[in-house]
Design an enzyme around this catalytic site. Structure first.
Site, mmCIF file in Angstrom:
data_model
loop_
_atom_site.group_PDB
_atom_site.id
_atom_site.type_symbol
_atom_site.label_atom_id
_atom_site.label_comp_id
_atom_site.label_asym_id
_atom_site.label_seq_id
_atom_site.Cartn_x
_atom_site.Cartn_y
_atom_site.Cartn_z
ATOM 1 N N TYR A 102 0.808 -1.043 0.083
ATOM 2 C CA TYR A 102 0.064 -0.164 0.049
ATOM 3 C C TYR A 102 1.077 1.159 -0.006
ATOM 4 O O TYR A 102 1.907 1.370 0.611
ATOM 5 C CB TYR A 102 -0.896 0.104 1.100
ATOM 6 C CG TYR A 102 -1.809 1.140 1.390
ATOM 7 C CD1 TYR A 102 -3.055 1.359 0.736
ATOM 8 C CD2 TYR A 102 -1.310 2.548 2.021
ATOM 9 C CE1 TYR A 102 -3.655 2.591 0.732
ATOM 10 C CE2 TYR A 102 -1.966 3.663 2.061
ATOM 11 C CZ TYR A 102 -3.381 3.484 1.234
ATOM 12 O OH TYR A 102 -3.989 4.746 1.712
ATOM 13 N N GLU A 190 -3.233 7.370 -4.460
ATOM 14 C CA GLU A 190 -3.113 6.111 -3.734
ATOM 15 C C GLU A 190 -3.062 5.024 -4.589
ATOM 16 O O GLU A 190 -3.653 4.965 -5.865
ATOM 17 C CB GLU A 190 -4.615 5.886 -2.850
ATOM 18 C CG GLU A 190 -4.565 4.446 -2.019
ATOM 19 C CD GLU A 190 -5.753 4.221 -1.334
ATOM 20 O OE1 GLU A 190 -5.942 4.774 -0.217
ATOM 21 O OE2 GLU A 190 -6.863 3.416 -2.167
#
Length: 356
Positions: A102, A190
């Site tokens: 992530y 993201e």
């Protein structure tokens, strides 16, 4: 303002952030054609909706034949996910995954800084990781005076990867993602997941970007029907007073600020036209730092993108006012005034249905 995955990936590609090959589709037939075009044994078919949880809702499916591609595409296009009907799908080459990570840049309002958030536990359950094992997620505040030079990006990259080659690739991704975040005026950029393939390649197989709707605008909605776009709070108040004086009712307070690029004017027009009560738009610009020709170009570009029959009255005074007025008159889309009195009367009469 959120954008779809395919739009975020377009931005990523411009900044040389590696993504898997993909094709945007609107129908099952287009999905089958995309499967042939990609020439891979297996594809992922992903719903394009402005919400998370697509995978858990059944909005992401794998297919290894034309029959399955058509079937899954039809199923997903018939879905509604968290209130969002699916009208588009992304057909992407299926990627073998050795590990998931992530990575994101966001705004930490308490620290008044950009924050880098990274984790070796990426994937669909990152929210669960944050709740149950927050120690697996690391945050780094980015000093706005320093940004993300290579030495810092390398330091963060080695926090995830021990192998120098992978850390080198991660360094490039971090720097490019930060650049995309800053230059796009985003509030979030993201990658989840950023995947490591068995061959050692890093790919962003999902992408998310969120932007600040305001774009530097000061906007307050009111109860009237004349939308106002003005540069400067004082001029905005005066404009609303003038509208009331001539028997009209302002629909909003919208200050586009001291510098108005065409992009900002486009966003301001979208705000005004999204209010169903607005029956006319009054644009009142005093050009000092703000150039009237910039505002004019922004308006023309906005109306290339936005279809509306609402009358738009423009008063331009100040820097490059003659150029700006000529541009607007030549476009034949605007009612152009030279004084505030003239423009206010035109705006009030237009909502009352009076002939100008």
């Amino acid at each position: 303002m959120k954008v779809h995955e395919y739009q975020a990936k377009e931005i990523f590609s411009r900044y040389e952030i590696p993504v898997e090959r993909h094709v945007l589709c609107n129908t099952p037939d287009e999905a089958v054609k995309a499967f042939r075009q990609l020439g891979t044994d297996r594809v992922a078919i992903k719903a394009q909706v402005l919400t998370g949880g697509r995978g858990k809702a059944g909005g992401v499916k794998l297919a290894n034949s034309e029959e399955l591609v058509r079937q899954h595409a039809q199923e997903i296009l018939n879905m509604t996910i968290k209130g969002f009907p699916v009208t588009r799908i992304l057909v992407s080459e299926a990627v073998e995954i050795a590990a998931e990570y992530y990575v994101s840049f966001a705004i930490d309002r308490n620290a008044r800084s950009v924050v880098l958030i990274i984790s070796a536990a990426g994937g669909m359950d990152i929210e669960e990781v944050a709740r149950k094992t927050p120690e697996k997620i690391t945050r780094y505040l980015i000093d706005p005076l320093i940004g993300l030079p290579k030495y810092l990006a390398q330091r963060f990259a080695f926090a995830l990867f021990e192998q120098p080659e992978q850390a080198k690739r991660m360094t490039s991704i971090l720097q490019n993602l930060y650049k995309a975040f800053m230059e796009s005026n985003a509030s979030l950029a993201e990658i989840n997941p950023l995947v490591l393939t068995p061959q050692g390649t890093l790919l962003a197989i999902d992408a998310k970007m969120v932007f600040d709707d305001a774009k530097g605008l000061s906007y307050v909605r009111m109860d009237g029907n004349i939308g106002c776009m003005v540069n400067g709070a004082g001029l905005a108040m005066t404009t609303m007073d003038m509208i009331k004086l001539y028997g009209g009712s302002p629909a909003n307070f919208l200050d586009i600020g001291g510098s108005s690029s065409p992009v900002k004017v486009i966003e301001a027009m979208k705000l005004l036209l999204n209010d169903s009560k607005v029956k006319a738009v009054f644009i009142n610009i005093f050009g000092g730092i703000t150039r009237c020709d910039d505002v004019a170009m922004g308006l023309i570009q906005a109306f290339d993108q936005l279809q509306t029959e609402i009358p738009v009255i423009v008063r331009l005074t100040g820097t490059n006012e003659n150029i700006g007025r000529k541009l607007l008159k030549d476009s034949n889309r605007f009612q152009v005034a030279e004084t505030m009195n003239e423009a206010t009367l035109m705006a009030v009469k237009s909502v009352k249905g009076e002939i100008l």
